[in-house]
Structures are given as structure tokens and as C-alpha cells.
Write a protein that holds these residues in place. Sequence first.
Motif, PDB file in Angstrom:
ATOM      1  N   PHE A   1      -1.077   8.542  19.182  1.00 10.26           N
ATOM      2  CA  PHE A   1      -1.009   9.732  18.324  1.00 10.26           C
ATOM      3  C   PHE A   1       0.409  10.294  18.215  1.00 10.26           C
ATOM      4  O   PHE A   1       0.701  11.060  17.306  1.00 10.26           O
ATOM      5  N   ASP A   2       1.307   9.913  19.163  1.00 15.35           N
ATOM      6  CA  ASP A   2       2.678  10.418  19.095  1.00 15.35           C
ATOM      7  C   ASP A   2       3.649   9.362  18.581  1.00 15.35           C
ATOM      8  O   ASP A   2       4.856   9.559  18.620  1.00 15.35           O
ATOM      9  N   GLN A   3       3.111   8.256  18.090  1.00 12.30           N
ATOM     10  CA  GLN A   3       3.967   7.233  17.511  1.00 12.30           C
ATOM     11  C   GLN A   3       4.180   7.525  16.022  1.00 12.30           C
ATOM     12  O   GLN A   3       3.384   8.201  15.383  1.00 12.30           O
ATOM     13  N   TRP A   4       5.283   6.998  15.496  1.00 15.90           N
ATOM     14  CA  TRP A   4       5.540   7.142  14.073  1.00 15.90           C
ATOM     15  C   TRP A   4       4.361   6.548  13.274  1.00 15.90           C
ATOM     16  O   TRP A   4       3.822   5.523  13.683  1.00 15.90           O
ATOM     17  N   SER A   5       3.822   7.205  12.282  1.00 12.49           N
ATOM     18  CA  SER A   5       4.406   8.299  11.546  1.00 12.49           C
ATOM     19  C   SER A   5       3.791   9.659  11.872  1.00 12.49           C
ATOM     20  O   SER A   5       3.890  10.586  11.061  1.00 12.49           O
ATOM     21  N   TYR A   6       3.198   9.785  13.053  1.00 10.92           N
ATOM     22  CA  TYR A   6       2.624  11.054  13.487  1.00 10.92           C
ATOM     23  C   TYR A   6       3.464  11.732  14.562  1.00 10.92           C
ATOM     24  O   TYR A   6       3.292  12.906  14.843  1.00 10.92           O
ATOM     25  N   GLY A   7       4.356  10.962  15.162  1.00 13.10           N
ATOM     26  CA  GLY A   7       5.246  11.486  16.181  1.00 13.10           C
ATOM     27  C   GLY A   7       6.546  10.710  16.170  1.00 13.10           C
ATOM     28  O   GLY A   7       6.777   9.848  15.312  1.00 13.10           O
ATOM     29  N   LEU A   8       7.405  10.983  17.152  1.00 14.90           N
ATOM     30  CA  LEU A   8       8.749  10.420  17.160  1.00 14.90           C
ATOM     31  C   LEU A   8       8.928   9.257  18.123  1.00 14.90           C
ATOM     32  O   LEU A   8      10.053   8.944  18.528  1.00 14.90           O
ATOM     33  N   GLN A   9       7.835   8.614  18.468  1.00 16.06           N
ATOM     34  CA  GLN A   9       7.907   7.404  19.271  1.00 16.06           C
ATOM     35  C   GLN A   9       7.721   6.185  18.352  1.00 16.06           C
ATOM     36  O   GLN A   9       7.089   6.276  17.313  1.00 16.06           O
ATOM     37  N   SER A  10       8.298   5.053  18.755  1.00 17.68           N
ATOM     38  CA  SER A  10       8.161   3.791  18.006  1.00 17.68           C
ATOM     39  C   SER A  10       8.594   3.957  16.549  1.00 17.68           C
ATOM     40  O   SER A  10       7.833   3.701  15.606  1.00 17.68           O
ATOM     41  N   LEU A  11       9.840   4.377  16.370  1.00 18.52           N
ATOM     42  CA  LEU A  11      10.354   4.668  15.028  1.00 18.52           C
ATOM     43  C   LEU A  11      10.514   3.390  14.209  1.00 18.52           C
ATOM     44  O   LEU A  11      10.726   2.314  14.759  1.00 18.52           O
ATOM     45  N   PRO A  12      10.471   3.518  12.869  1.00 17.56           N
ATOM     46  CA  PRO A  12      10.754   2.361  12.014  1.00 17.56           C
ATOM     47  C   PRO A  12      12.240   2.022  12.095  1.00 17.56           C
ATOM     48  O   PRO A  12      13.046   2.793  12.632  1.00 17.56           O
ATOM     49  N   SER A  13      12.627   0.906  11.506  1.00 20.66           N
ATOM     50  CA  SER A  13      14.020   0.456  11.624  1.00 20.66           C
ATOM     51  C   SER A  13      15.007   1.455  11.045  1.00 20.66           C
ATOM     52  O   SER A  13      16.158   1.523  11.483  1.00 20.66           O
TER      53      SER A  13
ATOM     54  N   MET B   1      12.610  14.761   8.477  1.00 23.14           N
ATOM     55  CA  MET B   1      12.681  14.565   9.925  1.00 23.14           C
ATOM     56  C   MET B   1      13.643  13.439  10.292  1.00 23.14           C
ATOM     57  O   MET B   1      14.436  13.567  11.241  1.00 23.14           O
ATOM     58  N   LEU B   2      13.610  12.352   9.551  1.00 23.85           N
ATOM     59  CA  LEU B   2      14.333  11.153   9.978  1.00 23.85           C
ATOM     60  C   LEU B   2      15.606  10.898   9.177  1.00 23.85           C
ATOM     61  O   LEU B   2      16.376   9.997   9.533  1.00 23.85           O
TER      62      LEU B   2
ATOM     63  N   GLY C   1       0.809  -1.211   0.000  1.00 25.76           N
ATOM     64  CA  GLY C   1       0.000   0.000   0.000  1.00 25.76           C
ATOM     65  C   GLY C   1       0.842   1.261   0.000  1.00 25.76           C
ATOM     66  O   GLY C   1       1.784   1.412  -0.778  1.00 25.76           O
ATOM     67  N   GLY C   2       0.503   2.180   0.924  1.00 24.20           N
ATOM     68  CA  GLY C   2       1.220   3.451   1.009  1.00 24.20           C
ATOM     69  C   GLY C   2       2.353   3.448   2.001  1.00 24.20           C
ATOM     70  O   GLY C   2       2.798   4.524   2.439  1.00 24.20           O
ATOM     71  N   ALA C   3       2.870   2.255   2.349  1.00 24.62           N
ATOM     72  CA  ALA C   3       3.947   2.174   3.340  1.00 24.62           C
ATOM     73  C   ALA C   3       5.194   2.924   2.892  1.00 24.62           C
ATOM     74  O   ALA C   3       6.000   3.365   3.732  1.00 24.62           O
ATOM     75  N   TRP C   4       5.377   3.082   1.582  1.00 29.30           N
ATOM     76  CA  TRP C   4       6.538   3.832   1.085  1.00 29.30           C
ATOM     77  C   TRP C   4       6.578   5.246   1.639  1.00 29.30           C
ATOM     78  O   TRP C   4       7.658   5.830   1.807  1.00 29.30           O
ATOM     79  N   ALA C   5       5.412   5.821   1.934  1.00 28.51           N
ATOM     80  CA  ALA C   5       5.342   7.231   2.324  1.00 28.51           C
ATOM     81  C   ALA C   5       5.818   7.485   3.750  1.00 28.51           C
ATOM     82  O   ALA C   5       6.036   8.641   4.126  1.00 28.51           O
ATOM     83  N   THR C   6       5.999   6.446   4.547  1.00 20.31           N
ATOM     84  CA  THR C   6       6.404   6.636   5.939  1.00 20.31           C
ATOM     85  C   THR C   6       7.776   6.059   6.249  1.00 20.31           C
ATOM     86  O   THR C   6       8.208   6.075   7.394  1.00 20.31           O
ATOM     87  N   GLY C   7       8.455   5.517   5.245  1.00 18.43           N
ATOM     88  CA  GLY C   7       9.805   5.029   5.458  1.00 18.43           C
ATOM     89  C   GLY C   7       9.907   3.670   6.095  1.00 18.43           C
ATOM     90  O   GLY C   7      11.006   3.254   6.481  1.00 18.43           O
TER      91      GLY C   7
ATOM     92  N   SER D   1      13.880   0.146   3.579  1.00 16.43           N
ATOM     93  CA  SER D   1      13.097   1.358   3.753  1.00 16.43           C
ATOM     94  C   SER D   1      13.138   2.207   2.485  1.00 16.43           C
ATOM     95  O   SER D   1      14.163   2.299   1.807  1.00 16.43           O
ATOM     96  N   SER D   2      12.017   2.860   2.185  1.00 20.01           N
ATOM     97  CA  SER D   2      12.004   3.810   1.076  1.00 20.01           C
ATOM     98  C   SER D   2      12.989   4.949   1.343  1.00 20.01           C
ATOM     99  O   SER D   2      13.564   5.516   0.407  1.00 20.01           O
TER     100      SER D   2
END
Length: 491
Positions: free
Chosen positions: A300-312, A258-259, A199-205, A217-218
Motif C-alpha cells: 500500500f506504500d509502494q508507487w503509485s500509492y506511496g513513495l516506495q518502489s519508484l518508477p525509473s 510529487m515526483l 492501459g492507464g500506465a500514463w497516469a502514474t509516470g 515516462s509520461s
Amino acid sequence: MVKVASFNAAVALALAGSAAAGRSSRLHNRQSSGSIMQSDYQNGAAAPGARQGDAAGQTVVINNNGGHDDNSQRAGCPTIFIGSAAVGGSFSSGWTDMPQVLGFDTMRDLTVGSNVVQPYIIERGKDAAQIKRVVITQPGLPRDYWKYANLVRNSLLCASANSSMGINRDEILIAAPTWFDTDDASAGSAQSNDLVFNGGAWATGVNSAGPNGEAISSFEALDDLVNKFFDKSTYPNVQQVVIAGHSLGGSFTQHYAMLRKSNSAQDGMMSFFVGNPGSYVWPISDRPIQNPGGNCGSSFDQWSYGLQSLPSYGNGQGGASSIASRYYGRTVMYALGLSDNEGGDSHCEAQYQGTSHLTRGQNFQRALQSANGGNVPSSQQFNYVANVAHEDYLIFSDPNSQHFLFAQGTNFAATASSSSAAASSTAARSSSKGSSAAAGSATGSGSSAAPTSSQTSSSGSSSGGASSLVTPAAAVSALLASSAALLAFVF
């Protein structure tokens, strides 16, 4: 005296005929060499650079829609608009082919991971050794990379005809990655070793869905594409690489900014254009909306809306505060339509940021100010564009946007190329009027409050500069005066 008068009359007739022939010759030469001016074309004509095999739809568009349909040139710009490529399939069921985009080549020379290919398109025919600026465009939700490369190309054509912009389009290169999803692989556009996402997973890295179990990761793939353009052995004169997107592409760009990992050799030469994103990754934990409904109070503060629980991709980059601090030093333009009241991202987490594209952007500006002593970081700016809704081309072709995309931070050659010079000269003679992107507008950098709907940072048209061209009539007069003086001396 009769001889002199007769001779001057003959000279006048000869020069007038020569001037008319010259105008015809110049018109032919401009068309043959790829004129970009509307005055040299009719609606539906073949576009400059057209080749056999180009996808349908990519003809010259000349109409009065003013860019509001994302398929026409903005008002006041004298250059042509090249239509978007027609593509088989759909974004929901998958694209059946990679269209041959007029003026671009499809490249498969970027390998990421273990024998995995990240395809991209790149403008054809430009001298790599002369490129000083690269604009890498991102697609929107439909993964329509061909559309956005073309929109930015059309904006570049427009900007190159504005002498006050001071750019040389032959020194600017446009490229676009594909970001295929698994449906594209099933439908036929993605080949067996192409990088694909769910799906649109490319848009969040987040990591890819393949091929062959590859998890890439994209953002990692984009890093590799950026590295290609900073490779001095191929592009020895690149000064700036710009990542640019609108809507979901704008969200992707903001997330990547950001990342993106620190790179001391590149960071000062990178900039990011974020147009009307549906949502943002917030750099602080506070949100402007409290309890908007839904059941995402814990996410609401987790990735991809915030900087918690970042992708690899974010592993080893430090905590939220260090990532946010690095982000504040990055060069970013947020371009927002003052009439963009669409809801944007409908996920529960996005509702904490505001109710529309515009309000989320205004709230994000306030968040940056709150985290930076009341001011937007000095390297960042907000460009609020009047009378524009969720209209990607009018965002890309706004004069302030054009200056950021194509000019800021680049030292172009003093002498423009013949194509750019011809465009500038013709634009200078056009009757269009507008504001320069470089003067007379406040873009929100360092301001104390986000603009309201009555405030704007840019006008709706680009302008040509003053011209010192000599008209055919003036040339005739000057030559006649010279011949008269010469004949008076002789006789």
C-alpha cells in the motif's frame, strides 16, 4: 423657442435611431468577432472560431442544466458553453481518430526519446509573444484530452466575463497532451511513431509501451512539453504554467507534482490543480485506514500509492522524505466536491486512504497537516465545493478554482484585449450574482482540520463587476442637454 424645440425633437429622433442602429451594429460586430455571450446566440448555433472539418458536437449550448451534465455553462455565468467533440471508437477498444477540436490545432512538433512524437493540442490564433499563463490539461480515464481542454476553455470564457477576476484570456493559453494507449494505435488514432502506453500506465509516470520498444515516462514527456512553454524564444512573457486535471487526470497531476524533478528556473512558476482524484500518492507511510481488507498489506506504500518502489523517472531523486519535503513547497490546489461520495480507485491500496473521493481528500489534508506541524503547507490549499459531486466542469468553473487556474501569480496587462473587455462589459450588465474567487472564502490553507460536508470554500456562481458604461438613453439626454445649451447661446 419653437425652432429650438423642433430642433431638439429632431436631434432626439436622430439620436434614438442612431442608438438603435448602433446596438444592431455592435451586436453584429460582436458576433463577427466571436462574441462569447449567451445573449448573442441561440442553442445549437455555430460556435465562434468554427471551421470546416471540426468534429461534430461542438456547437453553442444554452440550457438550464447549470453545468451538472458537464455539457452546459454553470448557473449565473453569462457566457456560452461550447459542446464537446464527437469521437469515433471508445476508450476500451481504442479511439479511431484524433478529433479536430474547435479552436485548437493538433501539434506533432514535440519529439521525445529517439524520433518518438508526443502529440498535443493547443489553442489556435493566440499570439505566443503575448502569452503570460499556460494551462496544460490532463484527460480522465477515457484519455479524452479533447473534452478536458474544452471544459477548461469554457471555464476560461466564464472567468473572463467576471471583471473581479482581472484576467485577459488573450494572455492565457490552453494545451493538452494526448496520452495514447496501445488500443488507440490499433484503432487508428495514434500514428506509428506516437508515444503509447499500456492501459492507464500514463497516469502514474511509468514507462511507455513504445513505439519500437521505446521506454519513456509520461512525466518525462510532460517535462518536455512544459519546457516548450518556458522557451523564451517562443514564449518570452510566460509567468506561470499550470498542470490541471480531474478524476484520473487529477491523480496524474498530483503524482506528477510529487515526483517532478527539481528545476530551479521553473519551480517558482509552476502550479498544480488536483480535482477529485480517485487516489493519491501519500507523502508519509501512515494511512488513515488500517487493514481495510484485501491482500496488499505489503504494497500500500509502494508507487503509485506511496513513495516506495519508484518508477525509473524517480531515479536519483533521493529518498521518500526528501521527495515529500520538495512536494510540500509546491503550489497546489486540491478541489473537492463536498457531495463526491463515489468510491473512486477500487484497488486494494487505495482503500487504505479512505472510502470515497471526498474522504480520501479530507484524509490527505490531515496527512499534510500531520507532516507539517499541524498546518497544510503554505503554498497549498483545499477548495471544498458545495453541492458538487464527481462533476468535472463544476470543479473547473468554481470561482476559487478559476482564480487558481487563470489568475493567481500572473500580472496581466492593465488594458484588457477587445474580446475580454467586451465580455467583461456585458457581464457587468448581466443580472448574475455570486462571489469573487479572490475574496471572502477560506480555502483550507493552513487550517487545523478538514472541512465537514457542511463547510465550503466557494459559492456556486461567478459574478460580474460594476460597470461605468453610458447607456444610449443617457447619451441622448446628455447630447440633448448640450445641444439645448448651445442653441440657447446661439439664439
